[in-house]
Design a protein around this motif. Sequence first.
Motif, mmCIF file in Angstrom:
data_model
loop_
_atom_site.group_PDB
_atom_site.id
_atom_site.type_symbol
_atom_site.label_atom_id
_atom_site.label_comp_id
_atom_site.label_asym_id
_atom_site.label_seq_id
_atom_site.Cartn_x
_atom_site.Cartn_y
_atom_site.Cartn_z
ATOM 1 N N TRP A 43 2.542 -16.565 24.370
ATOM 2 C CA TRP A 43 1.905 -16.181 25.576
ATOM 3 C C TRP A 43 0.540 -16.010 25.380
ATOM 4 O O TRP A 43 -0.491 -16.124 26.131
ATOM 5 C CB TRP A 43 2.785 -14.973 26.156
ATOM 6 C CG TRP A 43 2.265 -14.433 27.295
ATOM 7 C CD1 TRP A 43 2.346 -15.033 28.446
ATOM 8 C CD2 TRP A 43 1.569 -13.355 27.590
ATOM 9 N NE1 TRP A 43 1.578 -14.266 29.522
ATOM 10 C CE2 TRP A 43 1.161 -12.934 28.628
ATOM 11 C CE3 TRP A 43 1.113 -12.162 26.571
ATOM 12 C CZ2 TRP A 43 0.558 -11.872 29.105
ATOM 13 C CZ3 TRP A 43 0.675 -11.051 26.882
ATOM 14 C CH2 TRP A 43 0.248 -11.080 28.180
ATOM 15 N N ALA A 44 0.029 -15.211 24.503
ATOM 16 C CA ALA A 44 -1.367 -14.719 24.409
ATOM 17 C C ALA A 44 -2.135 -15.898 24.115
ATOM 18 O O ALA A 44 -3.383 -15.769 24.822
ATOM 19 C CB ALA A 44 -1.490 -13.631 23.105
ATOM 20 N N GLU A 47 -2.899 -17.536 27.281
ATOM 21 C CA GLU A 47 -3.553 -16.886 28.352
ATOM 22 C C GLU A 47 -5.170 -16.968 27.971
ATOM 23 O O GLU A 47 -5.963 -17.057 28.690
ATOM 24 C CB GLU A 47 -3.012 -15.385 28.516
ATOM 25 C CG GLU A 47 -1.912 -15.058 29.216
ATOM 26 C CD GLU A 47 -1.981 -15.371 30.648
ATOM 27 O OE1 GLU A 47 -3.082 -15.499 31.200
ATOM 28 O OE2 GLU A 47 -0.827 -15.635 31.324
ATOM 29 N N LEU A 48 -5.216 -16.882 26.718
ATOM 30 C CA LEU A 48 -6.716 -17.112 26.000
ATOM 31 C C LEU A 48 -7.418 -18.587 26.218
ATOM 32 O O LEU A 48 -8.368 -18.612 26.571
ATOM 33 C CB LEU A 48 -6.912 -16.606 24.479
ATOM 34 C CG LEU A 48 -6.420 -15.100 24.386
ATOM 35 C CD1 LEU A 48 -5.977 -14.778 23.045
ATOM 36 C CD2 LEU A 48 -7.709 -14.500 25.009
ATOM 37 N N ARG A 49 -6.639 -19.515 25.946
ATOM 38 C CA ARG A 49 -6.929 -20.848 25.918
ATOM 39 C C ARG A 49 -6.668 -21.682 26.956
ATOM 40 O O ARG A 49 -7.203 -22.710 27.226
ATOM 41 C CB ARG A 49 -6.389 -21.615 24.648
ATOM 42 C CG ARG A 49 -6.852 -21.198 23.395
ATOM 43 C CD ARG A 49 -6.079 -21.799 22.098
ATOM 44 N NE ARG A 49 -6.520 -21.053 21.084
ATOM 45 C CZ ARG A 49 -6.043 -21.246 19.927
ATOM 46 N NH1 ARG A 49 -4.932 -22.132 19.677
ATOM 47 N NH2 ARG A 49 -6.361 -20.753 18.550
ATOM 48 N N GLY A 50 -5.632 -21.029 28.062
ATOM 49 C CA GLY A 50 -5.289 -22.042 29.099
ATOM 50 C C GLY A 50 -3.800 -22.633 28.827
ATOM 51 O O GLY A 50 -3.712 -22.818 27.496
ATOM 52 N N TYR A 51 -3.083 -22.896 29.717
ATOM 53 C CA TYR A 51 -1.846 -23.536 29.519
ATOM 54 C C TYR A 51 -1.852 -24.961 29.582
ATOM 55 O O TYR A 51 -2.389 -25.744 30.435
ATOM 56 C CB TYR A 51 -0.806 -22.940 30.754
ATOM 57 C CG TYR A 51 -0.541 -21.465 30.567
ATOM 58 C CD1 TYR A 51 0.822 -21.183 30.044
ATOM 59 C CD2 TYR A 51 -1.497 -20.672 30.957
ATOM 60 C CE1 TYR A 51 1.315 -19.858 29.846
ATOM 61 C CE2 TYR A 51 -1.037 -19.172 30.923
ATOM 62 C CZ TYR A 51 0.204 -18.769 30.467
ATOM 63 O OH TYR A 51 0.560 -17.543 30.373
ATOM 64 N N ASN A 52 -1.158 -25.707 28.705
ATOM 65 C CA ASN A 52 -1.337 -27.128 28.612
ATOM 66 C C ASN A 52 -0.350 -27.632 29.710
ATOM 67 O O ASN A 52 0.437 -26.842 30.192
ATOM 68 C CB ASN A 52 -0.659 -27.521 27.183
ATOM 69 C CG ASN A 52 -1.559 -27.518 25.907
ATOM 70 O OD1 ASN A 52 -2.506 -27.369 26.181
ATOM 71 N ND2 ASN A 52 -0.991 -27.137 24.891
ATOM 72 N N VAL A 193 8.719 -9.890 25.597
ATOM 73 C CA VAL A 193 7.699 -10.842 26.040
ATOM 74 C C VAL A 193 8.770 -11.476 27.137
ATOM 75 O O VAL A 193 8.326 -11.798 28.161
ATOM 76 C CB VAL A 193 7.072 -11.919 24.951
ATOM 77 C CG1 VAL A 193 6.520 -13.051 25.742
ATOM 78 C CG2 VAL A 193 6.288 -11.174 24.305
ATOM 79 N N ASN A 194 9.880 -11.804 26.590
ATOM 80 C CA ASN A 194 10.929 -12.568 27.697
ATOM 81 C C ASN A 194 11.086 -12.018 28.752
ATOM 82 O O ASN A 194 11.199 -12.582 29.977
ATOM 83 C CB ASN A 194 12.136 -13.046 26.922
ATOM 84 C CG ASN A 194 12.043 -13.814 25.557
ATOM 85 O OD1 ASN A 194 11.099 -14.709 25.621
ATOM 86 N ND2 ASN A 194 12.883 -13.907 24.546
ATOM 87 N N VAL A 195 11.366 -10.562 28.628
ATOM 88 C CA VAL A 195 11.589 -9.822 30.029
ATOM 89 C C VAL A 195 10.412 -9.643 30.784
ATOM 90 O O VAL A 195 10.364 -9.737 32.071
ATOM 91 C CB VAL A 195 12.357 -8.519 29.588
ATOM 92 C CG1 VAL A 195 12.157 -7.658 30.809
ATOM 93 C CG2 VAL A 195 13.531 -8.784 29.115
#
Length: 317
Positions: A43-44, A47-52, A193-195
């Motif tokens: 997740w982190a 957020e930092l690099r962008g989502y594929n 994280v999941n919640v």
Amino acid sequence: MADDVVLRDLRNRVLDEDASISGLLRMCVMLSSLTGSESLRSWAQAELRGYNDDVDLPEYRKLALPLYIDSQSGPTLVRGQQISVFAVPRETRSAFDGPVQFRQAIQELAELANSDDGSIAISRPGFAEVAALWTSQLGMFQQVDRIYHQVSRSAIAGMVDVVRTTLVELVADIAVGVPVHELPTRARVNAAVNVNVYGGSQDDNSITVGSNSGVVGQGTGSLQSQTNGVASEHLATLIADLRVASESIADEDDRADVNQAIDDLETSVSVDQPDVAVVDRRVRSLRRLADSIGGALVAALSSEGARLALAAAGVGI
């Protein structure tokens, strides 16, 4: 630097409105390495690099936005005309399915939110082709120049703020009850994280036990009936069966994750007034683990006794 310093620094800085979101996320990457949490790392880093393109986005990165066109009709230029998706050629409407997805790195979103433009035009794959096809179906001297969505800076700022709020919720759930000089378990971090990222808020599932009066113990066979609670012989048996089943799991990390999930379930059903939604989330989390691991855990969750026990808590499986 001691490993636990990372969590302490994150806990101290996460409420600082001046702290960089990117900096806090980098600290989460470090914490994920120390705790072994792939969920937090994934997740982190996203957020930092962008989502594929092949990664599911959290709901907060999706927006339903109005549709606009720029067009020409003879000497008349029309700019920023809002239209319905039903105005475009029928055979192209699939290009407009679903909300607009924002896969950019968080820093890029933050810069967009702080830009001078009141609103920002956003195109999607296939929009240029739709404009060309639409133009070919119009009369002479008519043309669709561009199709796009518009998003306000405030909407983008809202997405960035959700990430900051999610960080606060994550750190709160990860750190609660953890001694100052210790780190949380991988299972605890993964659950947070999941919640918080994918499933909403998380209740406090830690219990401090002083005397044995009016409290719920932890561990095998410790589920106690409460005066107004739903804890029962069926539930105690289910928890015990799940713990026995977990002992047959060969992988140590998988076993730790399952035991954490069992602890969370036990806590959620042992309070005086259980929250059915919380119990349901705990059961679904345990079910996902069982489906991936298999074996005796699946059998324990699929038994008639499990069905009766969870029915007493208002949850079906």
